[in-house]
Write a protein that holds these residues in place. Structure first.
Motif, short mmCIF file in Angstrom:
data_model
loop_
_atom_site.label_atom_id
_atom_site.label_comp_id
_atom_site.label_asym_id
_atom_site.label_seq_id
_atom_site.Cartn_x
_atom_site.Cartn_y
_atom_site.Cartn_z
N ASN A 189 0.63 -0.89 -0.33
CA ASN A 189 0.35 -0.69 -0.13
C ASN A 189 1.22 0.80 -0.21
OD1 ASN A 189 -2.03 1.92 0.62
ND2 ASN A 189 -1.90 1.29 2.57
N PRO A 190 1.26 1.71 -1.19
CA PRO A 190 1.54 3.12 -1.64
C PRO A 190 1.24 4.41 -0.39
CG PRO A 190 0.33 3.20 -3.07
CD PRO A 190 0.03 2.08 -2.30
N TYR A 191 0.19 4.27 -0.39
CA TYR A 191 -0.53 5.31 0.77
C TYR A 191 -0.97 5.85 2.06
CZ TYR A 191 -3.26 4.65 -4.55
OH TYR A 191 -3.64 4.58 -5.69
N SER A 192 -1.01 6.77 2.22
CA SER A 192 -0.73 7.03 3.60
C SER A 192 -2.39 7.01 3.97
CB SER A 192 -0.64 9.16 4.12
OG SER A 192 -1.60 9.93 3.40
N HIS A 193 -2.81 6.34 3.39
CA HIS A 193 -4.03 5.93 4.28
C HIS A 193 -4.18 4.59 3.91
CE1 HIS A 193 -5.42 10.10 3.02
NE2 HIS A 193 -5.80 10.09 4.29
N PRO A 194 -5.33 3.54 4.33
CA PRO A 194 -5.55 2.22 4.48
C PRO A 194 -5.90 1.74 2.95
CG PRO A 194 -6.69 2.79 6.45
CD PRO A 194 -6.07 3.93 5.72
N VAL A 195 -6.40 0.61 2.69
CA VAL A 195 -6.76 0.27 1.26
C VAL A 195 -7.25 -0.83 2.28
CG1 VAL A 195 -5.33 1.75 -0.32
CG2 VAL A 195 -4.87 -0.85 0.50
N PHE A 196 -8.50 -1.43 1.57
CA PHE A 196 -9.22 -2.94 1.88
C PHE A 196 -9.88 -3.71 0.98
CE2 PHE A 196 -13.31 -4.88 2.62
CZ PHE A 196 -13.10 -5.83 4.17
N ILE A 197 -9.25 -5.49 0.11
CA ILE A 197 -9.58 -6.06 0.08
C ILE A 197 -10.20 -6.47 -0.21
CG2 ILE A 197 -8.43 -7.79 -1.37
CD1 ILE A 197 -6.04 -5.27 0.42
N LYS A 198 -10.98 -6.55 -1.38
CA LYS A 198 -13.03 -7.62 -0.89
C LYS A 198 -12.65 -8.07 -2.42
CE LYS A 198 -16.82 -8.63 0.48
NZ LYS A 198 -17.21 -9.47 1.27
N ASN A 199 -13.17 -9.56 -2.11
CA ASN A 199 -12.90 -10.31 -3.32
C ASN A 199 -14.44 -11.41 -3.21
OD1 ASN A 199 -10.38 -10.14 -4.16
ND2 ASN A 199 -9.97 -11.92 -2.68
N SER A 200 -15.39 -11.40 -3.84
CA SER A 200 -16.35 -12.21 -4.37
C SER A 200 -16.86 -12.70 -5.16
CB SER A 200 -17.86 -10.57 -4.10
OG SER A 200 -17.58 -9.92 -5.24
N VAL A 201 -17.70 -13.82 -5.45
CA VAL A 201 -17.11 -15.26 -5.95
C VAL A 201 -19.08 -15.03 -6.72
CG1 VAL A 201 -16.99 -17.51 -6.91
CG2 VAL A 201 -14.85 -16.14 -5.80
N GLY A 202 -19.15 -15.68 -7.58
CA GLY A 202 -20.98 -15.60 -7.87
C GLY A 202 -21.61 -15.49 -9.01
N ASN A 203 -21.91 -16.96 -9.83
CA ASN A 203 -22.77 -16.57 -11.26
C ASN A 203 -21.67 -16.88 -12.15
OD1 ASN A 203 -25.14 -16.45 -10.55
ND2 ASN A 203 -24.97 -14.04 -10.24
N GLY A 204 -20.33 -17.57 -11.78
CA GLY A 204 -19.41 -17.84 -13.01
C GLY A 204 -18.14 -16.89 -13.56
N THR A 205 -18.38 -15.50 -11.79
CA THR A 205 -17.82 -14.45 -12.16
C THR A 205 -17.26 -14.56 -10.43
OG1 THR A 205 -19.61 -12.42 -11.39
CG2 THR A 205 -18.70 -13.11 -13.82
#
Length: 425
Positions: A350-366
């Motif tokens: 994370n290169p920023y001065s704020h946090p980042v949030f990683i979210k993954n989702s799976v559904g309907n073949g994607t």
């Protein structure tokens, strides 16, 4: 010898005898008087039923008192009282009954009474005259049930102690937050030491408790700065391969819901774990030495690849990226990220001065990977892939083109060079 001389000698002899007799009578009389005086002294000042003069118990004058009188005076003035443990305007009362706190007043009065009534008469006389010059103050000793005291402190700690909680981000129809909580931990050793000291010194009232604070590593303010979508990417897969679908879902869940603080590095392999059955993976097609073969964890690379493209568009700093030996059919050339248990990992910071949030989702073949962060950090960039051939093999250079608010190019970042062993079918 003349009669005159003889008479003179007789008179001298009678005089000496009278003097001797008078001396003996005087000595007997003196001893008698001394005995009367000693007896009077002993009876009235030492071997009586009262405490000696100039005797005190915790600054209370008990001189010339009987044991019963002294005990009544001491008990009416010296009694254990409650101690109050205070933290943040909340008081916890420890009553004497809670810890069986008592004073040895009866033993103390006995000590005061017997101070000039030891087995040694001469010691008693010495003490009597010593105490006439310098008063004697006897201290009361306290006793308490240490087990009950420890149990009471533990009970208070349960009312005070709070587990530290880091703030969290969650995405469900929008960006939400769980606030942080500062941890609190009562210093039990310090508390017990203070209570025992106060009991010993007979200080009652309030004791300000020492509570150790544990500040959260991720605060509510930190997570509230995550307020915008920085990058997102979606790839498709066939639901006709249940084992591969299962692996995609498993890897996506394990590598999701990660809050990455400024400067922290994300490791895909650390999150997804070894591709084993005990970790929840199944056999499915995977590229091995340039060929598709069934192996544990087939499909996890589609999740890493999808995440890679989200990372590209969100401006994360790439620290480890490797392409497949075969070009993937779910992303263009130069846009894939291969991982395996042999040490090939996908990492970024994370290169920023704020946090980042990683979210993954799976559904309907994607499978979709989204990276959220602060709106002020959202980069203005395009991803450009230059394809070419290397000894007849497909190859690609992947770039990120950064632009200013007017659309002018300000930076051209070369992200990766990919060479594939076999062409895409």
């Amino acid at each position: 010898m003349s009669k005159k001389v003889q008479k003179k000698k007789d008179r001298l002899k009678n005089l000496k005898e009278n003097q001797k007799r008078n001396a003996i009578i005087g000595a007997i009389l003196a001893i008698f008087i001394l005995g009367i005086m000693i007896n009077y002294f002993n009876t009235n000042y030492i071997y009586n039923d009262k405490i000696s003069k100039n005797m005190f118990v915790e600054n209370l004058d008990v001189s010339d008192m009987t044991k019963e009188e002294a005990l009544k005076v001491v008990n009416s003035n010296k009694n254990p009282k409650s101690i109050y443990l205070v933290y943040e305007d909340v008081k916890h009362e420890i009553s004497p009954e809670d810890i069986d706190l008592t004073y040895n007043t009866k033993e103390t009065i006995e000590e005061a009474y017997n101070y000039t009534k030891t087995d040694s008469y001469f010691e008693n006389v010495k003490r009597y005259f010593d105490v006439k010059k310098n008063s004697k103050d006897i201290k009361i000793k306290s006793s308490y049930n240490e087990v009950k005291l420890s149990e009471y402190i533990q009970k208070v700690s349960k009312d005070i102690n709070v587990e530290m909680v880091n703030a969290k981000v969650y995405v469900s129809g929008g960006i939400g937050y769980n606030p942080s909580v500062t941890g609190k931990d009562l210093d039990i050793a310090s508390t017990k030491e203070s209570i025992i000291s106060n009991i010993k010194d007979k200080k009652y009232g309030e004791i300000q408790l020492k509570v150790n604070l544990k500040e959260p590593e991720v605060t509510t303010e930190d997570v509230q700065s995550v307020n915008a979508l920085l990058g997102q990417y979606t790839t498709k897969f066939s639901t006709g391969a249940p084992s591969r679908t299962h692996n995609i879902r498993t890897a996506a869940q394990k590598s999701s819901n990660v809050l990455l603080m400024p400067g922290e590095e994300y490791s895909y392999n650390n999150l997804t774990g070894m591709r084993t059955r005990s970790n929840g993976y199944k056999d499915a097609p995977v590229i091995i030495n340039g060929k598709l073969e069934d192996a544990l964890g087939g499909g996890v690379c589609q999740v890493s690849t999808t995440l890679y493209n989200s990372v590209l568009s969100s401006g994360m700093k790439l620290t480890s990226i490797t392409n497949h030996s075969l070009a993937s059919n779910y992303v263009p050339l130069g846009r894939d990220a291969m991982v395996n248990d042999g040490g090939t990992d996908f990492k970024f910071k994370n290169p920023y001065s704020h946090p980042v949030f990683i979210k993954n989702s799976v559904g309907n073949g994607t499978v979709t990977s989204s990276i959220y962060g602060n709106a002020g950090d959202k980069p203005n960039l395009n991803i450009y892939v230059e394809t070419f051939k290397v000894n007849g093999l497909d190859a690609a250079n992947t770039y990120r083109i950064y632009k200013d608010s007017n659309g002018n190019v300000i930076e051209r970042e070369h992200v990766d060079r990919s060479v594939y062993k076999k062409p895409r079918k």
